[in-house]
Design a protein around this motif. Structure first.
Motif, PDB file in Angstrom:
ATOM      1  N   TYR A   1       0.831  -1.205   0.000  1.00 46.90           N
ATOM      2  CA  TYR A   1       0.000   0.000   0.000  1.00 46.90           C
ATOM      3  C   TYR A   1       0.869   1.260   0.000  1.00 46.90           C
ATOM      4  CZ  TYR A   1      -3.079   3.644   1.855  1.00 46.90           C
ATOM      5  OH  TYR A   1      -3.760   4.813   2.052  1.00 46.90           O
ATOM      6  N   PHE A   2       1.900   1.270   0.856  1.00 45.72           N
ATOM      7  CA  PHE A   2       2.764   2.444   0.891  1.00 45.72           C
ATOM      8  C   PHE A   2       3.537   2.595  -0.418  1.00 45.72           C
ATOM      9  CE2 PHE A   2       6.981   4.294   1.632  1.00 45.72           C
ATOM     10  CZ  PHE A   2       6.600   5.568   2.018  1.00 45.72           C
ATOM     11  N   SER A   3       3.970   1.490  -1.017  1.00 42.75           N
ATOM     12  CA  SER A   3       4.670   1.564  -2.303  1.00 42.75           C
ATOM     13  C   SER A   3       3.789   2.212  -3.363  1.00 42.75           C
ATOM     14  CB  SER A   3       5.098   0.166  -2.763  1.00 42.75           C
ATOM     15  OG  SER A   3       6.005  -0.418  -1.848  1.00 42.75           O
ATOM     16  N   ALA A   4       2.493   1.849  -3.359  1.00 39.73           N
ATOM     17  CA  ALA A   4       1.566   2.428  -4.334  1.00 39.73           C
ATOM     18  C   ALA A   4       1.371   3.920  -4.081  1.00 39.73           C
ATOM     19  CB  ALA A   4       0.227   1.694  -4.280  1.00 39.73           C
ATOM     20  N   ILE A   5       1.169   4.303  -2.809  1.00 39.25           N
ATOM     21  CA  ILE A   5       0.985   5.717  -2.473  1.00 39.25           C
ATOM     22  C   ILE A   5       2.251   6.508  -2.779  1.00 39.25           C
ATOM     23  CG2 ILE A   5       0.582   7.341  -0.588  1.00 39.25           C
ATOM     24  CD1 ILE A   5      -1.904   5.828  -1.477  1.00 39.25           C
ATOM     25  N   PHE A   6       3.378   5.974  -2.382  1.00 41.00           N
ATOM     26  CA  PHE A   6       4.660   6.642  -2.611  1.00 41.00           C
ATOM     27  C   PHE A   6       4.927   6.817  -4.103  1.00 41.00           C
ATOM     28  CE2 PHE A   6       9.310   6.304  -3.222  1.00 41.00           C
ATOM     29  CZ  PHE A   6       9.711   7.443  -2.528  1.00 41.00           C
ATOM     30  N   GLY A   7       4.693   5.761  -4.885  1.00 34.69           N
ATOM     31  CA  GLY A   7       4.932   5.846  -6.324  1.00 34.69           C
ATOM     32  C   GLY A   7       3.978   6.807  -7.013  1.00 34.69           C
ATOM     33  N   LEU A   8       2.683   6.714  -6.676  1.00 22.91           N
ATOM     34  CA  LEU A   8       1.686   7.567  -7.324  1.00 22.91           C
ATOM     35  C   LEU A   8       1.941   9.039  -7.024  1.00 22.91           C
ATOM     36  CD1 LEU A   8      -0.957   7.831  -8.937  1.00 22.91           C
ATOM     37  CD2 LEU A   8      -2.197   7.563  -6.780  1.00 22.91           C
ATOM     38  N   CYS A   9       2.120   9.369  -5.758  1.00 20.51           N
ATOM     39  CA  CYS A   9       2.340  10.769  -5.385  1.00 20.51           C
ATOM     40  C   CYS A   9       3.650  11.303  -5.959  1.00 20.51           C
ATOM     41  CB  CYS A   9       2.343  10.910  -3.863  1.00 20.51           C
ATOM     42  SG  CYS A   9       0.750  10.560  -3.078  1.00 20.51           S
TER      43      CYS A   9
END
Length: 304
Positions: free
Chosen positions: A85-93
């Motif tokens: 989840y954090f990887s997705a948020i970190f990558g998207l932002c």
């Protein structure tokens, strides 16, 4: 024409055809050393990691073959899902933020502004300096309550902010620093694309009564669409695989709040000495990145 002459002509054609399709293997022989090194550097570690993901054991000794048990164990771990989840948020932002800032600066530098040459060089500094230097500088700024940022805040009578000590502050900080480090790549790529646009299109649009927003939306955006997709693919891969920004700033903390899949794989492999789970996390990360890259490439082919 006699039969013998016809057979002679056919034999001549076949002989010339065989000469035309003859392959010069010399050039391929020159490529063999480079091909061998590429396979040795890339393919061998990948195959080794794939094999380790189906085994249990440590860095010193390989264990027994366990099949997909490591992958099943990962899917049952809340730590894995949090890291995903954090990887997705970190990558998207990071991708969206770096693209927006890069596009804004590219549009500015594409105009005749004062000091354009200086700003083109200065804005590349976050991208070209080594990551260890930039991260140490940021830790000096926001690392603790005695950092320079909190000293400046104290001059205005405000309470110091624990940027890296809280979960929300740490997440915001690592994303912000990643955007700061990444937007110069977006800027220079988009600036190169903007300079290829024919200015006659803007003049024609202005004559037709189109304002700046319509000119941007109907001329600029379609013209930079292909290079934008390429930048998104590359930046997504780099953000998803980013280890140094997170590890040097927070080491995945506090309370694993900034722990992405790459940091989690590192911890299981080298800290907890569980090579099987660490390799399985790395393989899952690779699969996710391949799917994302494939989707973006399909989108690019559709646009073309």
């Amino acid at each position: 024409m006699s039969l013998s002459k016809l057979e002679t002509n056919q034999a001549g054609v076949q002989k010339r055809s065989s000469k035309r399709v003859k392959i010069d293997w010399i050039q391929y022989q020159f490529l063999l050393p480079s091909l061998f090194l590429i396979l040795l550097i890339n393919l061998y570690p990948f195959l080794s990691g794939l094999l380790y993901s189906f085994k249990e054991g440590t860095l010193i000794k390989q264990g027994a073959f366990v099949g997909i048990d490591n992958y099943i164990a990962l899917l049952q771990m809340s730590e894995f899902w949090h890291s995903l989840y954090f990887s997705a948020i970190f990558g998207l932002c990071s991708v969206v933020g770096s693209y927006l800032f890069g596009l804004a600066f590219a549009l500015m530098l594409n105009q005749e502004v004062w000091g354009r040459g200086f700003f083109r060089v200065a804005l590349l500094v976050p991208w070209i300096i080594p990551s260890i230097v930039s991260i140490v500088g940021w830790r000096w700024l926001i690392g603790d309550q005695s950092g320079l940022a909190n000293q400046v805040i104290g001059w205005f009578g405000m309470a110091p902010i624990n940027f890296l000590g809280t979960e929300e502050g740490a997440i915001f900080s690592v994303i912000l620093i990643k955007i700061w480090r990444s937007f110069p790549f977006m800027m220079i790529s988009l600036l190169a694309a903007l300079q290829t646009i024919n200015h006659d299109l803007y003049e024609a649009a202005q004559i037709d009564g189109a304002g700046r927003w319509k000119s941007f939306w109907y001329i600029t955006v379609p013209s930079i669409k292909m290079i934008s997709i390429v930048c998104w693919i590359l930046m997504t891969i780099w953000c998803f695989n980013d280890f140094d920004t997170i590890w040097l700033l927070t080491e995945g903390g506090p309370a694993n709040a900034t722990e992405n899949l790459i940091v989690l794989a590192y911890k299981y492999t080298f800290t907890k000495n569980n090579v099987g789970l660490g390799s399985a996390i790395a393989i899952i990360s690779l699969i996710i990145l391949m799917v994302l890259a494939w989707l973006l490439l399909k989108r690019q082919e559709k646009d073309e």
